[in-house]
Design a protein around this motif. Structure first.
Motif, mmCIF file in Angstrom:
data_model
loop_
_atom_site.group_PDB
_atom_site.id
_atom_site.type_symbol
_atom_site.label_atom_id
_atom_site.label_comp_id
_atom_site.label_asym_id
_atom_site.label_seq_id
_atom_site.Cartn_x
_atom_site.Cartn_y
_atom_site.Cartn_z
ATOM 1 N N GLU A 449 38.980 -26.283 -1.601
ATOM 2 C CA GLU A 449 39.849 -25.086 -1.462
ATOM 3 C C GLU A 449 39.556 -23.836 -2.187
ATOM 4 N N ALA A 450 39.193 -24.129 -3.687
ATOM 5 C CA ALA A 450 38.846 -23.167 -4.651
ATOM 6 C C ALA A 450 37.578 -22.459 -3.974
ATOM 7 N N LYS A 451 36.404 -23.201 -3.567
ATOM 8 C CA LYS A 451 35.191 -22.761 -3.259
ATOM 9 C C LYS A 451 35.380 -21.767 -1.803
ATOM 10 N N LEU A 452 36.307 -22.249 -1.106
ATOM 11 C CA LEU A 452 36.587 -21.555 0.261
ATOM 12 C C LEU A 452 37.215 -20.428 -0.268
ATOM 13 N N GLU A 453 38.088 -20.338 -1.213
ATOM 14 C CA GLU A 453 38.961 -19.190 -1.461
ATOM 15 C C GLU A 453 37.976 -17.976 -2.257
ATOM 16 N N LEU A 454 37.052 -18.699 -2.883
ATOM 17 C CA LEU A 454 36.112 -18.010 -3.774
ATOM 18 C C LEU A 454 35.240 -16.856 -2.732
ATOM 19 N N ILE A 455 34.942 -17.847 -1.751
ATOM 20 C CA ILE A 455 34.154 -16.953 -0.533
ATOM 21 C C ILE A 455 35.075 -15.834 0.147
ATOM 22 N N GLU A 456 36.323 -16.417 0.416
ATOM 23 C CA GLU A 456 37.063 -15.208 0.962
ATOM 24 C C GLU A 456 37.274 -14.166 -0.036
ATOM 25 N N THR A 457 37.393 -14.077 -1.447
ATOM 26 C CA THR A 457 37.467 -13.060 -2.087
ATOM 27 C C THR A 457 36.331 -12.149 -2.164
ATOM 28 N N LYS A 458 35.056 -12.892 -2.160
ATOM 29 C CA LYS A 458 33.916 -12.205 -2.133
ATOM 30 C C LYS A 458 33.786 -11.399 -0.884
ATOM 31 N N ARG A 459 34.130 -11.936 0.538
ATOM 32 C CA ARG A 459 34.419 -11.318 1.750
ATOM 33 C C ARG A 459 35.163 -9.864 1.614
ATOM 34 N N ASP A 460 36.399 -10.166 0.600
ATOM 35 C CA ASP A 460 37.601 -9.229 0.851
ATOM 36 C C ASP A 460 36.898 -8.108 -0.161
ATOM 37 N N GLN A 461 36.081 -8.503 -1.302
ATOM 38 C CA GLN A 461 35.546 -7.337 -2.012
ATOM 39 C C GLN A 461 34.824 -6.409 -1.183
ATOM 40 N N LEU A 462 33.807 -7.120 -0.280
ATOM 41 C CA LEU A 462 32.951 -6.304 0.482
ATOM 42 C C LEU A 462 33.611 -5.462 1.641
ATOM 43 N N HIS A 463 34.717 -6.111 2.222
ATOM 44 C CA HIS A 463 35.534 -5.366 3.186
ATOM 45 C C HIS A 463 36.302 -4.173 2.573
ATOM 46 N N ALA A 464 36.831 -4.395 1.022
ATOM 47 C CA ALA A 464 37.386 -3.095 0.284
ATOM 48 C C ALA A 464 36.311 -2.076 0.252
ATOM 49 N N LEU A 465 34.978 -2.486 -0.039
ATOM 50 C CA LEU A 465 33.861 -1.456 -0.177
ATOM 51 C C LEU A 465 33.751 -0.511 0.924
ATOM 52 N N VAL A 466 33.796 -1.241 2.233
ATOM 53 C CA VAL A 466 33.593 -0.588 3.381
ATOM 54 C C VAL A 466 34.484 0.346 3.507
ATOM 55 N N ASN A 467 36.146 -0.270 3.284
ATOM 56 C CA ASN A 467 37.288 0.258 3.771
ATOM 57 C C ASN A 467 37.334 1.677 2.699
ATOM 58 N N VAL A 468 37.058 1.645 1.838
ATOM 59 C CA VAL A 468 37.339 2.714 0.987
ATOM 60 C C VAL A 468 36.190 3.810 1.202
ATOM 61 N N TYR A 469 35.044 3.387 1.372
ATOM 62 C CA TYR A 469 33.973 4.283 2.062
ATOM 63 C C TYR A 469 34.445 4.928 3.034
ATOM 64 N N GLN A 470 35.127 4.486 4.114
ATOM 65 C CA GLN A 470 35.606 4.994 5.611
ATOM 66 C C GLN A 470 36.710 5.701 5.025
ATOM 67 N N ALA A 471 37.646 5.417 4.246
ATOM 68 C CA ALA A 471 38.851 6.124 3.893
ATOM 69 C C ALA A 471 38.513 7.319 3.179
ATOM 70 N N LEU A 472 37.276 7.393 2.685
ATOM 71 C CA LEU A 472 37.080 8.863 1.777
ATOM 72 C C LEU A 472 36.382 9.625 2.866
ATOM 73 N N GLY A 473 35.956 9.160 4.093
ATOM 74 C CA GLY A 473 35.360 9.961 5.051
ATOM 75 C C GLY A 473 34.047 9.951 5.267
ATOM 76 N N GLY A 474 33.374 8.860 4.662
ATOM 77 C CA GLY A 474 32.022 8.500 4.879
ATOM 78 C C GLY A 474 31.617 7.573 6.175
ATOM 79 N N GLY A 475 30.475 7.690 6.245
ATOM 80 C CA GLY A 475 29.894 6.836 7.603
ATOM 81 C C GLY A 475 29.625 7.253 8.842
ATOM 82 N N TRP A 476 30.084 8.673 9.141
ATOM 83 C CA TRP A 476 29.900 9.297 10.371
ATOM 84 C C TRP A 476 28.508 10.242 10.282
ATOM 85 N N ASN A 477 28.104 10.569 9.159
ATOM 86 C CA ASN A 477 27.062 11.674 8.943
ATOM 87 C C ASN A 477 25.620 10.748 8.920
#
Length: 477
Positions: A449-477
């Motif tokens: 369970e801890a290993k699976l949660e660690l992978i999910e946390t890594k995934r959530d980190q990458l999602h947060a990176l993408v989402n903040v990039y989008q929230a700031l207005g990047g990605g269309w140019n």
């Protein structure tokens, strides 16, 4: 009636139309509030938001290829591009409305009137040439150019054209916003696939460990050191984890098809580099100042352009109360015989007239249209303010999430390291009869369970990176 009286009557009528037509109940436009906090709640903020092109943010060649394909083949994006073309044509149409309309006209006909009518008497007693009466029947041939032009005194037509321009620019920003969403969605789905692949690998490794432990338990049972209960508990745990494999396979299939839909193609495997997932380190993105969201986020710019268009629509609706000035003119040739058609000045015809029209009675439709335009302007203000608030909250939430996930990932890494070590310790203790089989079972379960949660946390980190990039207005140019 003398010419002087006629002129006075015309002037008087024009004044009445002007005064009556200009009686408009004035409605003040609602003003928008552009104020935003000075920061996103961080202790320090950079002056410039870091909004590099998405190819600078994502370096995985498989992910880049997926996004490039979607930008070309995504059906929804291509539909939106055609909508932009439609709005652009509306701009051209509005631009042409405040220019003169000129039509070329040609025609011919034939007319026979009764002799004992007014026109018949005229024809019988007037000759074109001596000894010649009007031709019977009388033909008529005409060719000429005729123009009409509405004078845009109140700028109604020009404001309508400007409103169409703002709508066009708004549709472009809508397309840009859709691109940011699509880029973010593909990236998040790609990282989800990498996480599922790694979870599948860890699950297979754990099944192998549990299978080995099951063999040990069976040997212990044969030696009468444990009961059948221990064997069954381990068998149940192995079966449970094997069933999870099929659930993950289903998730992988659905995530791949989600990407295929965005790429505008039928289901097929998504090429990816799952082995690099564990080594991915989310980059830091400078958020800049909240006020920069007004210029960087396509949805906020779209809402602002919609607001400007709504303001102009109110002016256009208001101009409908005012008199309209129109000029008509024509120039051409007309004769009863084609051989006389270009004989000048006898066959030359021309006309020039001016009209002034103002609504006098039953102006309810105009009032309703004006009130609707005013309400839509108020709606546009609220929508603009909501877009600003939503953009700020999205950035603030993602920045806080990035910070919290970074701390959570560090602690979960320590947890995984400790539980991984405890697996071998519990196995050794179990072999020497110093640990219960449940301790081994629970240790393996907690480690998985801890290993699976660690992978999910890594995934959530990458999602947060993408989402903040989008929230700031990047990605269309």
């Amino acid at each position: 009636m003398s010419n002087t009286s006629i002129k006075k009557s015309l002037v008087f009528a024009i004044l009445i139309l002007l005064v009556w037509g200009c009686k408009v109940s004035e409605t003040s436009l609602k003003t928008e509030n552009k104020a935003v906090p000075i920061s996103f709640g961080q202790t320090s903020a950079s002056e410039e938001a870091e909004l590099k092109p998405w190819k600078s943010l994502f370096t995985d060649p498989y992910l880049i290829a997926l996004i490039d394909t979607a930008l070309v083949h995504n059906q929804e994006l291509n539909i939106l591009l055609q909508e932009i073309n439609i709005v652009n044509n509306e701009v051209r149409a509005k631009k042409g409305e405040y220019l003169p309309f000129v039509d070329l006209q040609a025609g011919g006909g034939m007319d026979k009137v009764g002799r004992y009518t007014r026109d018949g008497v005229v024809e019988a007693n007037h000759e074109i040439k001596e000894g010649k009466e009007f031709p019977e029947p009388l033909s008529d041939v005409m060719v000429g150019a005729f123009a009409s032009w509405e004078l845009d005194v109140w700028k109604k037509l020009r404001n309508a054209k400007k409103s169409a321009v703002f709508n066009y620019l708004s549709s472009v920003e809508g397309k840009n916003f859709m691109v940011t969403q699509m880029v973010a969605e593909i990236a998040n789905s790609y990282f989800e696939l990498l996480a599922l692949d790694n979870q599948l690998e860890i699950l297979n490794q754990n099944i192998e460990i549990q299978t080995n432990a099951l063999q040990i338990v069976k040997m212990q049972k044969e030696a009468a050191k444990v009961t059948e209960l221990a064997v069954k508990r381990f068998e149940a745990e192995v079966a449970k984890n094997k069933s999870l494999i099929y659930l993950i396979h289903q998730q992988i299939t659905e995530e791949e098809n989600k990407i295929n839909l965005l790429l505008g193609r039928f289901p097929q495997p998504i090429l990816r580099n799952s082995g690099a997932f564990q080594s991915l380190i989310p980059k830091r993105i400078e958020a800049g100042l909240p006020s920069q969201l007004l210029a960087n986020r396509p949805d906020i710019r779209q809402a602002e352009l919609d607001l400007e268009a709504a303001k102009l629509d109110v002016k256009v609706a208001k101009a409908n109360f005012y008199p309209q000035f129109r000029i008509t003119a024509g120039l051409g040739f007309q004769a009863f015989n084609p051989k006389y058609l270009v004989t000048t000045p006898e066959s030359l015809i021309y006309s020039f007239a001016g009209d002034l029209v103002a609504p006098l009675i039953n102006r309810n439709a105009i009032k309703a249209h004006y009130n609707s335009a005013t309400s839509k302007q108020v709606q546009a203000v609220f929508n603009y303010e909501r877009s600003i608030l939503n953009g700020y909250l999205e950035v603030a939430n993602q920045l806080a999430l990035i910070s919290n996930l970074e701390k959570s990932y560090a602690l979960k890494t320590q947890q995984v390291e400790a539980l991984t070590s405890s697996i071998s310790i519990s196995n050794n203790l179990f072999r020497s009869a110093r640990a219960d089989y449940m301790e081994v079972l629970l240790t393996q379960r907690d480690a998985l369970e801890a290993k699976l949660e660690l992978i999910e946390t890594k995934r959530d980190q990458l999602h947060a990176l993408v989402n903040v990039y989008q929230a700031l207005g990047g990605g269309w140019n």
